[in-house]
Design a protein around this motif. Structure first.
Motif, PDB file in Angstrom:
ATOM      1  N   LYS A  43      61.045  63.458  20.674  1.00 61.40           N
ATOM      2  CA  LYS A  43      59.577  63.338  20.695  1.00 61.40           C
ATOM      3  C   LYS A  43      59.140  62.002  20.091  1.00 61.40           C
ATOM      4  N   GLN A  44      59.798  61.620  18.994  1.00 55.46           N
ATOM      5  CA  GLN A  44      59.445  60.349  18.353  1.00 55.46           C
ATOM      6  C   GLN A  44      59.712  59.174  19.276  1.00 55.46           C
ATOM      7  N   ARG A  45      60.825  59.215  20.014  1.00 51.58           N
ATOM      8  CA  ARG A  45      61.125  58.128  20.951  1.00 51.58           C
ATOM      9  C   ARG A  45      60.056  58.038  22.035  1.00 51.58           C
ATOM     10  N   GLU A  46      59.573  59.193  22.503  1.00 51.57           N
ATOM     11  CA  GLU A  46      58.529  59.205  23.525  1.00 51.57           C
ATOM     12  C   GLU A  46      57.228  58.631  22.957  1.00 51.57           C
ATOM     13  N   TYR A  47      56.884  59.025  21.716  1.00 47.73           N
ATOM     14  CA  TYR A  47      55.679  58.479  21.085  1.00 47.73           C
ATOM     15  C   TYR A  47      55.783  56.965  20.932  1.00 47.73           C
ATOM     16  N   ILE A  48      56.964  56.475  20.547  1.00 51.12           N
ATOM     17  CA  ILE A  48      57.169  55.025  20.381  1.00 51.12           C
ATOM     18  C   ILE A  48      57.009  54.317  21.719  1.00 51.12           C
ATOM     19  N   ARG A  49      57.567  54.908  22.793  1.00 48.12           N
ATOM     20  CA  ARG A  49      57.449  54.296  24.122  1.00 48.12           C
ATOM     21  C   ARG A  49      55.984  54.185  24.542  1.00 48.12           C
ATOM     22  N   VAL A  50      55.201  55.255  24.344  1.00 44.69           N
ATOM     23  CA  VAL A  50      53.770  55.236  24.690  1.00 44.69           C
ATOM     24  C   VAL A  50      53.043  54.210  23.850  1.00 44.69           C
ATOM     25  N   LEU A  51      53.363  54.159  22.554  1.00 40.49           N
ATOM     26  CA  LEU A  51      52.711  53.196  21.665  1.00 40.49           C
ATOM     27  C   LEU A  51      53.017  51.760  22.091  1.00 40.49           C
ATOM     28  N   GLU A  52      54.263  51.497  22.427  1.00 41.09           N
ATOM     29  CA  GLU A  52      54.630  50.147  22.867  1.00 41.09           C
ATOM     30  C   GLU A  52      53.902  49.768  24.147  1.00 41.09           C
ATOM     31  N   ASP A  53      53.685  50.739  25.033  1.00 38.36           N
ATOM     32  CA  ASP A  53      52.945  50.494  26.275  1.00 38.36           C
ATOM     33  C   ASP A  53      51.494  50.119  25.972  1.00 38.36           C
ATOM     34  N   TYR A  54      50.900  50.855  25.026  1.00 37.79           N
ATOM     35  CA  TYR A  54      49.516  50.537  24.615  1.00 37.79           C
ATOM     36  C   TYR A  54      49.428  49.143  23.999  1.00 37.79           C
TER      37      TYR A  54
END
Length: 198
Positions: free
Chosen positions: A149-160
């Motif tokens: 879940k943390q990796r997914e949150y990081i990926r979304v954050l990096e996209d933003y």
């Protein structure tokens, strides 16, 4: 499996030293076999007395209280001595759920009157097998899921962050002259025109 009983003798009249019983945290097959007396040693035969009931009151290390009714109460003839068994697996598991000292007292009740034993203590020690099982099975799986879940949150954050950085890029064209500015087809929002006097 059969209940494994820990035996303890406790007084109804005086306390010289507090009896301590050791049990392992969270076991599901534990029970307590208590000999309660008025300090008279008896060799009489014990018989089950249905008119007697008993309750174990326990205070866990956290301060939470648990009570449990006796499975059976036997009375020794011609004496104030009793053998009381406590073996409710679910409640007993609650009593020994926390590592540390559990303080207990026992009420013996008959015809609306009751007597209470002096305290006893259950020293709950860590269950290494249960701790290892939780760590290697349940907690390990939970940790893996949390990391995913943390990796997914990081990926979304990096996209933003990437989108935001793109929006921050601003190309500004600067024109200047002595006359009032006129709009050209190549102008875009944010362009600057500087008028100066000769």
């Amino acid at each position: 499996m059969a209940i494994v009983y820990s035996n303890v003798t406790v007084s109804l009249t005086k306390q010289t030293s507090v009896p301590i019983v050791e049990m392992v945290q969270g076991d599901t097959g534990r029970g307590l076999d208590v000999f309660v007396s008025d300090d008279i040693i008896t060799d009489q035969v014990a018989y089950t007395d249905d008119s007697l009931t008993a309750t174990l009151w326990a205070t866990k290390p956290s301060g939470l209280m648990v009570s449990m009714d006796a499975t059976s109460v036997s009375r020794f003839q011609n004496s104030n001595a009793y053998e009381i068994k406590f073996s409710d697996p679910e409640i007993f598991q609650q009593i020994i759920a926390e590592v540390g000292i559990v303080k207990c007292q026992i009420n013996v009740l008959m015809s609306g009157e009751f007597v209470t034993s002096v305290p006893i203590k259950i020293n709950v020690i860590e269950n290494m097998a249960t701790a290892f099982y939780l760590e290697s099975k349940e907690e390990f799986r939970n940790a893996i899921e949390l990391m995913a879940k943390q990796r997914e949150y990081i990926r979304v954050l990096e996209d933003y962050i990437s989108q935001f950085q793109e929006q921050l890029k601003l190309t500004v064209n600067v024109r200047y002259g002595t006359s009032d500015p006129t709009v050209l087809s190549t102008d875009k929002q944010g362009d600057i025109y500087i008028k100066y006097k000769e």
